[in-house]
Design an enzyme around this catalytic site. Sequence first.
Site, PDB file in Angstrom:
ATOM      1  CG  ASP A 143       4.110  29.046   0.347  1.00  0.00           C
ATOM      2  OD1 ASP A 143       3.916  30.240   0.037  1.00  0.00           O
ATOM      3  OD2 ASP A 143       3.207  28.272   0.699  1.00  0.00           O
ATOM      4  CG  ASN A 191       7.732  39.474  -9.844  1.00  0.00           C
ATOM      5  OD1 ASN A 191       7.050  40.312 -10.431  1.00  0.00           O
ATOM      6  ND2 ASN A 191       7.574  38.171 -10.049  1.00  0.00           N
ATOM      7  CE1 TYR A 238      -2.026  43.065  -6.122  1.00  0.00           C
ATOM      8  CE2 TYR A 238      -2.750  45.066  -7.218  1.00  0.00           C
ATOM      9  CZ  TYR A 238      -1.890  44.003  -7.126  1.00  0.00           C
ATOM     10  OH  TYR A 238      -0.862  43.874  -8.048  1.00  0.00           O
ATOM     11  CE  LYS A 247       1.540  44.638  -5.757  1.00  0.00           C
ATOM     12  NZ  LYS A 247       2.870  43.996  -5.786  1.00  0.00           N
TER      13      LYS A 247
END
Length: 253
Positions: free
Chosen positions: A61, A88, A150, A154
Amino acid sequence: MKRHVALITGATSGLGAEFAQQLGRSQHNLVLVARDAQRLEAKAVRLRSDFGVEVEVLSADLTTDDGVASVSARLTDPARPVSVLVNNAGFSLVKPFEKNTVEEEAAQLRILVRTPLELMHAVLPGMLARSHGRVINVSSVASFIPRGSYGAAKAWVTNFSRSANLRYGPHGVKVTAVCPGFVHTEFHQRMGADMGGVKPWMWLNVEPVVREGLADNAAGKAVSIPSKRYATIVALSRFVPDKVAAAVGNRGR
């Protein structure tokens, strides 16, 4: 000749599964990382059968310190060097920032930023000592537009990959941020997003996204934006108001 080893996080579905598929086809031995041990084993069996490569599975995890530590230990094992790291694993939150709990936001930030940071930090010394290595960080076109926490996370992935490629590329270690748009995977389904507002032409398939990302990494490119349509969108986003760019990015909520 001894095969290179590729370690892929989030390897049981979507882009991660396709990275495993294409790297296996190119005769890399694989280390697959995900939470679901049963799905990992099923994926490993298929890859061994299809390509005749060695496949390890590592259930972890990556939102936890223990999970990241177990993967870092594999990346730093001098007896079994990893030549390709694909960061990923990740998820997004469907609600706006103020409607999420701080714990939810911290978990998202953990897996999108701190986890790839720690895994890169673990693998880089060995790659630099061997003067060879490849790191692919799966980012997003959201990194170029205002897209909540988010997109901010990124943006870190994209910008750090650019910096790392400049620093380590001359020493044989290529680092690339792969920045797709909307891709046909389980990603949006898992986050519970309503994708009805996304036009059909905006969807990409996993195979060309991964193929272009691997090719751009092999060529030493710091940023890969799969498909001409999204490369054009990113280029144009620099010249449109933030409000317009954000509206496009928020369609998948």
